[in-house]
Design an enzyme around this catalytic site. Structure first.
Site, PDB file in Angstrom:
ATOM      1  N   CYS A   1      10.947  23.174  10.859  1.00 17.04           N
ATOM      2  CA  CYS A   1       9.557  23.358  11.296  1.00 17.04           C
ATOM      3  C   CYS A   1       8.756  22.068  11.155  1.00 17.04           C
ATOM      4  O   CYS A   1       8.381  21.451  12.140  1.00 17.04           O
ATOM      5  CB  CYS A   1       8.898  24.447  10.461  1.00 17.04           C
TER       6      CYS A   1
ATOM      7  N   LYS B   1      -0.216  26.791  15.595  1.00 19.61           N
ATOM      8  CA  LYS B   1       1.024  26.697  14.828  1.00 19.61           C
ATOM      9  C   LYS B   1       1.440  25.236  14.650  1.00 19.61           C
ATOM     10  O   LYS B   1       1.800  24.789  13.558  1.00 19.61           O
ATOM     11  CB  LYS B   1       2.102  27.492  15.569  1.00 19.61           C
TER      12      LYS B   1
HETATM   13  N1  SAJ Z   1       7.714  18.827   1.197  1.00 21.55           N
HETATM   14  C1  SAJ Z   1       7.357  17.652   0.542  1.00 21.55           C
HETATM   15  N2  SAJ Z   1       6.177  17.640  -0.162  1.00 21.55           N
HETATM   16  C2  SAJ Z   1       5.369  18.718  -0.238  1.00 21.55           C
HETATM   17  C3  SAJ Z   1       5.750  19.906   0.432  1.00 21.55           C
HETATM   18  C4  SAJ Z   1       6.917  19.925   1.142  1.00 21.55           C
HETATM   19  O1  SAJ Z   1       8.073  16.643   0.599  1.00 21.55           O
HETATM   20  O2  SAJ Z   1       4.341  18.641  -0.890  1.00 21.55           O
HETATM   21  C5  SAJ Z   1       8.944  18.873   1.993  1.00 21.55           C
HETATM   22  C6  SAJ Z   1       9.955  19.915   1.489  1.00 21.55           C
HETATM   23  O3  SAJ Z   1      10.768  19.377   0.479  1.00 21.55           O
HETATM   24  C7  SAJ Z   1      10.722  20.225   2.760  1.00 21.55           C
HETATM   25  C8  SAJ Z   1       9.665  20.069   3.857  1.00 21.55           C
HETATM   26  O4  SAJ Z   1       8.612  19.333   3.290  1.00 21.55           O
HETATM   27  O5  SAJ Z   1      11.743  19.282   2.988  1.00 21.55           O
HETATM   28  C9  SAJ Z   1       9.120  21.348   4.432  1.00 21.55           C
HETATM   29  O6  SAJ Z   1       8.972  22.328   3.431  1.00 21.55           O
HETATM   30  P1  SAJ Z   1       7.726  23.299   3.289  1.00 21.55           P
HETATM   31  O7  SAJ Z   1       7.966  24.158   2.128  1.00 21.55           O
HETATM   32  O8  SAJ Z   1       6.486  22.504   3.298  1.00 21.55           O
HETATM   33  O9  SAJ Z   1       7.689  24.116   4.650  1.00 21.55           O
HETATM   34  P2  SAJ Z   1       8.733  24.987   5.509  1.00 21.55           P
HETATM   35  O10 SAJ Z   1       9.282  24.109   6.584  1.00 21.55           O
HETATM   36  O11 SAJ Z   1       9.708  25.705   4.671  1.00 21.55           O
HETATM   37  O12 SAJ Z   1       7.721  26.077   6.135  1.00 21.55           O
HETATM   38  C10 SAJ Z   1       6.627  25.619   6.914  1.00 21.55           C
HETATM   39  C11 SAJ Z   1       5.352  26.364   6.483  1.00 21.55           C
HETATM   40  N3  SAJ Z   1       4.183  25.730   7.086  1.00 21.55           N
HETATM   41  C12 SAJ Z   1       3.076  25.412   6.348  1.00 21.55           C
HETATM   42  O13 SAJ Z   1       3.020  25.553   5.162  1.00 21.55           O
HETATM   43  C13 SAJ Z   1       1.917  24.847   7.110  1.00 21.55           C
HETATM   44  C14 SAJ Z   1       5.445  27.831   6.880  1.00 21.55           C
HETATM   45  O14 SAJ Z   1       4.221  28.506   6.620  1.00 21.55           O
HETATM   46  C15 SAJ Z   1       5.760  27.942   8.372  1.00 21.55           C
HETATM   47  O15 SAJ Z   1       5.864  29.289   8.790  1.00 21.55           O
HETATM   48  C16 SAJ Z   1       7.094  27.269   8.602  1.00 21.55           C
HETATM   49  O16 SAJ Z   1       6.933  25.876   8.277  1.00 21.55           O
HETATM   50  C17 SAJ Z   1       7.493  27.438  10.053  1.00 21.55           C
HETATM   51  O17 SAJ Z   1       8.343  28.301  10.321  1.00 21.55           O
HETATM   52  O18 SAJ Z   1       6.941  26.773  10.921  1.00 21.55           O
END
Ligand code: SAJ
Length: 417
Positions: A256, A202
């Site tokens: 996360c 994770k």
């Molecule tokens: N973000 C960027 N650039 C990107 C992708 C995201 O700047 O290309 C930023 C987003 O704006 C946000 C942050 O990253 O601020 C996190 O967003 P996210 O959509 O990447 O992820 P979370 O935190 O909503 O969910 C993540 C997911 N993990 C992965 O994709 C590896 C989800 O599957 C997990 O279950 C979740 O964390 C968790 O609960 O741990």
């Protein structure tokens, strides 16, 4: 079979409702009486697509109810938050407290599953001793293991069912029992491993994303000084069959990705070099955007800045670790007057629900979150309301030509003006 789920938040509540839908008797446990009372009325206090309907159905079917402390059950799932402390260490107080409460009602033959994202070793080193206060022995009298949630806010229900899952027991029997349990609603594969590997899986998954985003943010800075548009660059690079660069932005938020990599650094500070640097790179992005705003405003004293979006990512109502709130704080420290608009969290302190009121009289509008509804913005109207119509897009979301036709001076993160 009776299932108990401690922690009725973004993960625990949908998980509880899914098990109830699959026919189990489920009791949700949460210290927050507002959450418990709402659930017992068949309602919820958070926003997640389809969740309100699912919970309503589960409660009406009589298979889901909530209480404030655990009662006897056959399976216990722990889905409480694991935040970080000021000094970037995992704060395991909620997990420990949940386990203490479960230990009081634990009986022979039960299964305890930790879903909360936790440092490697948590099941063996933290949970086992607490649960054994019951007088029962882990892996002999009761089963124990980790099965991390992997769902993405905004698509939780769909991903709960369809994503592959990890079942990591403290012994083989625990692993098998965890796999069997989730099979009642999970359509994805369920991979068997041990608890320690599941815990690290994770952390490694979320850290992969954090490091990749940090790389994109570093490229954005490099492209700005090299006269290249980073968004175009990344989209072309990603046409390569083995390249998948993530998107730059004003920083990484949420409970996360902005948190979990620290759980690795905490355990192995001398080895986790890239991970540590990526975290600092992403945490530095609000400051970087604030500097860019300064440059655009060319030293104007006490400028008024309107930020569109407050949540940690688009189309959710979650503001935890939102980089936008850090950006607003950085700008205010520099003497800017900052207004923030967000339709998902309107009514919360400092958040404006009316976009025109927010933008009125501003010297700069910053697009902070790419909420889908911002596609419908009336840019002409907004430009006319500004003191000086300038726009800084941190997400490459607003069409440049459209913004310029509306009268905005358009600036983009990751591209030199
Ligand atoms: N973000 C960027 N650039 C990107 C992708 C995201 O700047 O290309 C930023 C987003 O704006 C946000 C942050 O990253 O601020 C996190 O967003 P996210 O959509 O990447 O992820 P979370 O935190 O909503 O969910 C993540 C997911 N993990 C992965 O994709 C590896 C989800 O599957 C997990 O279950 C979740 O964390 C968790 O609960 O741990």
């Amino acid at each position: 079979m009776k299932l108990s789920v401690t922690g009725l938040g973004y993960i625990g509540l949908p998980t509880a409702a899914m098990f109830a839908k699959a026919g189990l008797e489920v009791v949700g446990v949460d210290k927050n009486t507002r959450v418990v009372d709402a659930l017992n009325r068949g309602t919820i206090v958070i926003h997640e697509n389809g969740l309100a309907e699912l919970v309503k159905e589960a409660v009406e079917s009589g298979r889901l109810r909530a209480v404030t402390s655990p009662e006897e059950a056959d399976v216990f799932i722990i889905a409480v938050p694991t935040p970080i402390t000021e000094d970037k260490k995992a704060d395991m107080r909620f997990v420990a407290a949940a386990a203490e409460d479960i230990a009081k009602v634990l009986k022979k033959g039960d299964l305890v599953i930790l879903e909360s994202t936790s440092p490697a070793g948590t099941c063996d080193e933290l949970l086992k001793p607490i649960l054994e206060k019951s007088g029962l022995r882990a892996c002999e009298d009761f089963s124990l293991g980790h099965s991390p949630e992997r769902v993405i806010p905004g698509h939780i229900l769909e991903e709960l069912v369809n994503n592959d899952r990890v079942a990591g027991g403290c012994d083989d029997r625990s692993t098998k029992r965890i796999k069997e349990l989730y099979s009642v609603f999970v359509k994805g594969n369920i991979y068997e491993t041990n608890a320690r590997t599941a815990e690290m899986c994770k952390l490694a998954e979320n850290t992969f994303r954090d490091v990749n985003i940090a790389f994109a943010n570093e490229l954005a800075k490099i492209c700005e000084s090299q006269g290249i548009n980073v968004w175009e660059l990344i989209s072309i690079c990603n046409r390569h069959p083995r390249v998948n660069i993530h998107q730059p932005g004003p920083g990484v938020g949420g409970h996360c990705i902005a948190v979990d990599p620290w759980f690795i650094v905490e355990k192995e500070p001398d080895k986790a070099k890239i991970i540590d640097l990526a975290r600092h790179t992403n945490d530095g992005m609000p400051e970087y955007v604030a500097n860019k705003a300064d440059e655009i405003l060319k030293g104007k004293s006490s400028p008024r800045i309107a930020i569109l979006g407050a949540t940690y990512k688009p189309d959710v109502d979650d503001m935890r670790e939102s980089p936008i709130m850090t950006l607003a704080a950085r700008l205010r420290e520099r003497g800017c007057e900052v207004m923030i608009h967000d339709p998902f969290v309107k009514g919360r302190e400092g958040i404006e629900g009316d976009v025109e009121l927010c933008v009125k009289g501003s010297d700069l509008v910053i697009l902070g979150v790419n909420h889908s509804c911002y596609r419908e913005l009336d840019l002409e109207k907004l430009a006319a309301l500004c003191e000086a119509p300038r726009l800084l897009d941190t997400r490459n979301f607003i069409d440049r030509d459209k913004a310029e036709r509306a009268g905005f001076e358009y600036h983009l993160l990751g591209r030199r003006d």
